[in-house]
Scaffold this motif. Sequence first.
Motif, PDB file in Angstrom:
ATOM      1  N   ILE A 290       4.827 -29.630 -13.435  1.00  0.00           N
ATOM      2  CA  ILE A 290       5.092 -29.122 -14.792  1.00  0.00           C
ATOM      3  C   ILE A 290       5.136 -30.310 -15.744  1.00  0.00           C
ATOM      4  CG2 ILE A 290       6.628 -27.748 -16.250  1.00  0.00           C
ATOM      5  CD1 ILE A 290       7.714 -26.371 -13.824  1.00  0.00           C
ATOM      6  N   GLY A 291       4.060 -30.483 -16.524  1.00  0.00           N
ATOM      7  CA  GLY A 291       4.015 -31.591 -17.494  1.00  0.00           C
ATOM      8  C   GLY A 291       4.071 -32.947 -16.834  1.00  0.00           C
ATOM      9  N   ALA A 292       3.410 -33.087 -15.699  1.00  0.00           N
ATOM     10  CA  ALA A 292       3.328 -34.381 -14.997  1.00  0.00           C
ATOM     11  C   ALA A 292       1.895 -34.537 -14.514  1.00  0.00           C
ATOM     12  CB  ALA A 292       4.282 -34.416 -13.816  1.00  0.00           C
ATOM     13  N   ARG A 293       1.312 -35.706 -14.755  1.00  0.00           N
ATOM     14  CA  ARG A 293      -0.065 -35.939 -14.305  1.00  0.00           C
ATOM     15  C   ARG A 293      -0.077 -36.567 -12.917  1.00  0.00           C
ATOM     16  NH1 ARG A 293      -1.819 -38.994 -19.755  1.00  0.00           N
ATOM     17  NH2 ARG A 293       0.425 -39.405 -19.678  1.00  0.00           N
ATOM     18  N   LEU A 294      -1.138 -36.265 -12.178  1.00  0.00           N
ATOM     19  CA  LEU A 294      -1.281 -36.876 -10.841  1.00  0.00           C
ATOM     20  C   LEU A 294      -1.921 -38.259 -10.981  1.00  0.00           C
ATOM     21  CD1 LEU A 294      -2.355 -33.944  -8.488  1.00  0.00           C
ATOM     22  CD2 LEU A 294      -0.208 -35.218  -8.469  1.00  0.00           C
ATOM     23  N   ASN A 295      -1.271 -39.121 -11.748  1.00  0.00           N
ATOM     24  CA  ASN A 295      -1.804 -40.477 -11.926  1.00  0.00           C
ATOM     25  C   ASN A 295      -1.146 -41.428 -10.915  1.00  0.00           C
ATOM     26  OD1 ASN A 295       0.757 -40.797 -12.931  1.00  0.00           O
ATOM     27  ND2 ASN A 295       0.126 -40.880 -15.075  1.00  0.00           N
ATOM     28  N   TRP A 296      -1.189 -42.713 -11.171  1.00  0.00           N
ATOM     29  CA  TRP A 296      -0.683 -43.709 -10.211  1.00  0.00           C
ATOM     30  C   TRP A 296       0.792 -43.486  -9.876  1.00  0.00           C
ATOM     31  CZ3 TRP A 296       3.033 -47.613 -11.228  1.00  0.00           C
ATOM     32  CH2 TRP A 296       3.484 -47.670 -12.562  1.00  0.00           C
ATOM     33  N   LEU A 297       1.520 -42.915 -10.856  1.00  0.00           N
ATOM     34  CA  LEU A 297       2.954 -42.722 -10.624  1.00  0.00           C
ATOM     35  C   LEU A 297       3.221 -41.676  -9.542  1.00  0.00           C
ATOM     36  CD1 LEU A 297       3.920 -42.939 -14.361  1.00  0.00           C
ATOM     37  CD2 LEU A 297       4.931 -44.363 -12.579  1.00  0.00           C
ATOM     38  N   LEU A 298       2.212 -40.839  -9.247  1.00  0.00           N
ATOM     39  CA  LEU A 298       2.328 -39.871  -8.141  1.00  0.00           C
ATOM     40  C   LEU A 298       1.253 -40.165  -7.096  1.00  0.00           C
ATOM     41  CD1 LEU A 298       3.234 -36.607 -10.103  1.00  0.00           C
ATOM     42  CD2 LEU A 298       4.650 -37.728  -8.367  1.00  0.00           C
ATOM     43  N   SER A 299       0.886 -41.432  -7.001  1.00  0.00           N
ATOM     44  CA  SER A 299      -0.117 -41.883  -6.024  1.00  0.00           C
ATOM     45  C   SER A 299      -1.374 -41.010  -6.052  1.00  0.00           C
ATOM     46  CB  SER A 299       0.461 -41.891  -4.612  1.00  0.00           C
ATOM     47  OG  SER A 299       1.696 -42.540  -4.597  1.00  0.00           O
ATOM     48  N   HIS A 300      -1.745 -40.549  -7.246  1.00  0.00           N
ATOM     49  CA  HIS A 300      -2.977 -39.773  -7.452  1.00  0.00           C
ATOM     50  C   HIS A 300      -3.025 -38.504  -6.595  1.00  0.00           C
ATOM     51  CE1 HIS A 300      -4.422 -43.161  -9.823  1.00  0.00           C
ATOM     52  NE2 HIS A 300      -3.989 -43.939  -8.853  1.00  0.00           N
ATOM     53  N   GLY A 301      -1.871 -38.053  -6.114  1.00  0.00           N
ATOM     54  CA  GLY A 301      -1.846 -36.803  -5.336  1.00  0.00           C
ATOM     55  C   GLY A 301      -2.397 -36.939  -3.928  1.00  0.00           C
ATOM     56  N   LYS A 302      -2.598 -38.186  -3.477  1.00  0.00           N
ATOM     57  CA  LYS A 302      -3.141 -38.394  -2.119  1.00  0.00           C
ATOM     58  C   LYS A 302      -2.615 -39.705  -1.557  1.00  0.00           C
ATOM     59  CE  LYS A 302      -7.204 -39.968  -4.593  1.00  0.00           C
ATOM     60  NZ  LYS A 302      -8.503 -39.647  -5.099  1.00  0.00           N
ATOM     61  N   GLY A 303      -3.017 -40.035  -0.360  1.00  0.00           N
ATOM     62  CA  GLY A 303      -2.587 -41.306   0.218  1.00  0.00           C
ATOM     63  C   GLY A 303      -1.228 -41.189   0.882  1.00  0.00           C
ATOM     64  N   LYS A 304      -0.625 -42.373   1.108  1.00  0.00           N
ATOM     65  CA  LYS A 304       0.516 -42.366   2.029  1.00  0.00           C
ATOM     66  C   LYS A 304       1.804 -41.772   1.456  1.00  0.00           C
ATOM     67  CE  LYS A 304       1.488 -47.419   1.744  1.00  0.00           C
ATOM     68  NZ  LYS A 304       1.960 -47.480   0.405  1.00  0.00           N
ATOM     69  N   SER A 305       1.883 -41.594   0.133  1.00  0.00           N
ATOM     70  CA  SER A 305       3.071 -40.918  -0.399  1.00  0.00           C
ATOM     71  C   SER A 305       3.059 -39.433  -0.075  1.00  0.00           C
ATOM     72  CB  SER A 305       3.138 -41.051  -1.918  1.00  0.00           C
ATOM     73  OG  SER A 305       3.135 -42.395  -2.276  1.00  0.00           O
ATOM     74  N   TRP A 306       1.876 -38.906   0.257  1.00  0.00           N
ATOM     75  CA  TRP A 306       1.714 -37.474   0.470  1.00  0.00           C
ATOM     76  C   TRP A 306       1.424 -37.193   1.945  1.00  0.00           C
ATOM     77  CZ3 TRP A 306       2.914 -34.374  -3.562  1.00  0.00           C
ATOM     78  CH2 TRP A 306       2.963 -34.974  -4.826  1.00  0.00           C
ATOM     79  N   GLY A 307       1.428 -35.907   2.308  1.00  0.00           N
ATOM     80  CA  GLY A 307       1.100 -35.521   3.677  1.00  0.00           C
ATOM     81  C   GLY A 307      -0.378 -35.767   3.971  1.00  0.00           C
ATOM     82  N   GLU A 308      -0.832 -35.310   5.150  1.00  0.00           N
ATOM     83  CA  GLU A 308      -2.246 -35.441   5.546  1.00  0.00           C
ATOM     84  C   GLU A 308      -3.141 -34.882   4.447  1.00  0.00           C
ATOM     85  OE1 GLU A 308      -3.478 -36.840   8.397  1.00  0.00           O
ATOM     86  OE2 GLU A 308      -1.391 -37.508   8.441  1.00  0.00           O
ATOM     87  N   PRO A 309      -4.356 -35.473   4.249  1.00  0.00           N
ATOM     88  CA  PRO A 309      -5.262 -34.952   3.211  1.00  0.00           C
ATOM     89  C   PRO A 309      -5.441 -33.440   3.358  1.00  0.00           C
ATOM     90  CG  PRO A 309      -6.167 -36.947   4.198  1.00  0.00           C
ATOM     91  CD  PRO A 309      -4.920 -36.620   4.961  1.00  0.00           C
ATOM     92  N   GLY A 310      -5.315 -32.729   2.264  1.00  0.00           N
ATOM     93  CA  GLY A 310      -5.510 -31.279   2.279  1.00  0.00           C
ATOM     94  C   GLY A 310      -4.262 -30.489   2.669  1.00  0.00           C
ATOM     95  N   SER A 311      -3.203 -31.194   3.068  1.00  0.00           N
ATOM     96  CA  SER A 311      -2.025 -30.443   3.513  1.00  0.00           C
ATOM     97  C   SER A 311      -1.124 -30.028   2.348  1.00  0.00           C
ATOM     98  CB  SER A 311      -1.217 -31.249   4.532  1.00  0.00           C
ATOM     99  OG  SER A 311      -0.686 -32.405   3.903  1.00  0.00           O
ATOM    100  N   THR A 312      -1.354 -30.605   1.170  1.00  0.00           N
ATOM    101  CA  THR A 312      -0.541 -30.235   0.001  1.00  0.00           C
ATOM    102  C   THR A 312      -1.412 -29.475  -0.991  1.00  0.00           C
ATOM    103  OG1 THR A 312       0.418 -32.430   0.283  1.00  0.00           O
ATOM    104  CG2 THR A 312       1.158 -31.146  -1.621  1.00  0.00           C
ATOM    105  N   LYS A 313      -0.954 -28.298  -1.382  1.00  0.00           N
ATOM    106  CA  LYS A 313      -1.673 -27.537  -2.420  1.00  0.00           C
ATOM    107  C   LYS A 313      -0.981 -27.770  -3.754  1.00  0.00           C
ATOM    108  CE  LYS A 313      -3.265 -23.705   0.401  1.00  0.00           C
ATOM    109  NZ  LYS A 313      -2.711 -22.491   0.966  1.00  0.00           N
ATOM    110  N   PHE A 314      -1.770 -28.018  -4.789  1.00  0.00           N
ATOM    111  CA  PHE A 314      -1.177 -28.276  -6.104  1.00  0.00           C
ATOM    112  C   PHE A 314      -1.415 -27.122  -7.075  1.00  0.00           C
ATOM    113  CE2 PHE A 314      -1.738 -32.598  -4.446  1.00  0.00           C
ATOM    114  CZ  PHE A 314      -0.478 -33.131  -4.699  1.00  0.00           C
ATOM    115  N   ILE A 315      -0.327 -26.745  -7.739  1.00  0.00           N
ATOM    116  CA  ILE A 315      -0.385 -25.841  -8.901  1.00  0.00           C
ATOM    117  C   ILE A 315      -0.032 -26.734 -10.084  1.00  0.00           C
ATOM    118  CG2 ILE A 315       0.627 -23.778  -9.956  1.00  0.00           C
ATOM    119  CD1 ILE A 315       1.776 -23.124  -7.135  1.00  0.00           C
ATOM    120  N   GLN A 316      -0.752 -26.633 -11.176  1.00  0.00           N
ATOM    121  CA  GLN A 316      -0.429 -27.527 -12.291  1.00  0.00           C
ATOM    122  C   GLN A 316      -0.329 -26.772 -13.606  1.00  0.00           C
ATOM    123  OE1 GLN A 316      -3.058 -30.972 -12.852  1.00  0.00           O
ATOM    124  NE2 GLN A 316      -1.383 -32.039 -13.875  1.00  0.00           N
TER     125      GLN A 316
END
Length: 581
Positions: A290-316
């Motif tokens: 909600i009012g947050a971009r998937l930029n560097w501050l959220l590790s672009h929504g991928k990579g080691k801050s997040w689960g396995e690729p494809g395991s997180t679904k995003f609603i924006q």
Amino acid sequence: MTALAKIVHTTPEIEAEPDLTDGFHLVIDALKLNGIETIYGVPGIPITDLGRMAQAEGMRVISFRHEQHAGNAAAIAGFLTQKPGICLTVSAPGFLNGLTALANATTNCFPMILISGSSEREIVDLQQGDYEEMDQLAIAKPLCKAAFRVLHAADIGIGVARAIRAACSGRPGGVYLDLPAKLFSQVMDAEAGQKSLVKVIDPAPAQLPAPEAIARALDVLKSAKRPLIVLGKGAAYAQADDAIRALVETSGIPYVPMSMAKGLLPDTHPLSAGAARSTALKDSDVVLLIGARLNWLLSHGKGKSWGEPGSTKFIQIDIEPREMDSNVEIVAPVVGDIASCVQALLDGMGKGWQQPPSDWIETLKSKREANIAKMAPKLMSNAAPMNFHAALGALRTIVKERPDAILVNEGANTLDLARGIIDMYQPRKRLDVGTWGIMGIGMGFAVAAAVETGKPVLCVEGDSAFGFSGMEVETICRYGLPICIVVFNNNGIYRGTDTDPTGRDPATTVFVPDSRYDRMMEAFGGVGYHVTTPDELTRAVNEAMNSGRPALVNAVIDPAAGSESGNIGSLNPQSGIKKKK
Ligand code: ADP
Ligand code: TPW
Ligand code: MG
């Protein structure tokens, strides 16, 4: 009296002539008509009289020592009020000094208008060397959301209206308004001038989400086993505080606030997963942004801050359609304004809404409690010299006791650790370096926070960070603002212990050791404190904040306590050349 009436001629022979107005007065009237009451700027040719006249007409005109800080003040005024903050500068160099703040405002989605006086068009366009000559409009364009120039007094009303609409509507941002010197003295009939002004109706119209987008988002949310809400500064900006709180509490979904969204719900809320952020991001299966971009501050929504690729679904949820799929696939884009979108989701949840599985809530709760317990003893340390944790433990208590104070924060360790340690309790009380991680916002943000809200301001500043805008302590003293600055003085950038391997100069990251920043505040009539323990820090800040007067606390921090680049050291490039053993 309106500005228009001011230059009505008074001698009997001229009284018969029509009343006149000019460019200066039309700019002031256009701003006032649109509810803009404050200008942040630095005077000089050709806008000195504009500032004077605006003050005479009852506007608040806050004069800074450098345009960048006036620009930062305008930007954060925009964030706090949803009205564009105004920064007023002279031509070429003053304009360029303000431009960093305009670009930063645009990057952070803050509405502001940089108004700069400019040189004569005829001379600029032929490059004939006017005083402070520069094609400012062309330079501003790529760095802001929109840029306009007004050449005729009769167009000032429309020019200001366009600037306001561009700054506030859709995704907010910075707008440049170029006003050539000649415009200010152009004279026109007062009544025609008044009629040319435009009061912008509904500058940021609601943008309702499509019902299918809401239904899709709810379907995805319902399917989640480990859902998470991420609140960004867009959510703080939207001032939909009650609806957002209702969404979190009705859905029962835990949330993580981005830095400037802290306090939207109190950090102590049972559904806050702020203190379990890593686990929350990594293990969630559905994330509602909600009012947050998937930029560097959220590790672009991928990579080691997040689960396995494809395991997180995003609603924006975002007002900017092009934000969707910017970094990873958004399975349920909800385009619209946050207030409308959040309300639509709430309405759609209805009575039969299922709370998320309790094991997920329990996992996050126990992680959060473990992290808080691990941190607690560090915050109570009385070690000498004082480290960041001990100093922040003291400030954490002060903010808890003064939840309506506004916290401004910049630095590296000073920023990262304060963000984690100091709980926030109310919306829009934490202002910081934002999307760029920019140093230098401190004093500008503090001044505007005090001016716009009338609330006390606590500025927690790294010694390097403070240096970027430190001269504005004079501005703070001049206007007598209720700002308490705490400088975390560790003798340098990240640490104060580096040395030049050749032994010739100071290391690139260190400053004069044991500097007394408190004396800068004393130089202008404010109160300075020099403290070395958490107890002294607590006493000094409480005394300063009780007084409501400008104060600066020089807090001595162990020069060896910090880490390189705070918690983003991994972004530092490493030399490709291996050192010889
Ligand atoms: P953070 O840094 O806190 O993660 P960002 O600055 O990256 O936040 O994101 C803020 C987002 O909020 C932007 O994408 C912007 O378009 C969006 N936004 C700002 N105001 C609104 C609003 N009123 N309604 C919907 N989206 C908004
Ligand atoms: C406009 C690079 C990031 S953080 C920082 C700099 C110079 C200062 C860190 O030292 P400080 O904090 O404030 O003393 P601490 O507690 O770790 O010792 N120029 C701009 N923006 C940025 N981000 C930088 C440089 C930087
Ligand atoms: Mg430092």
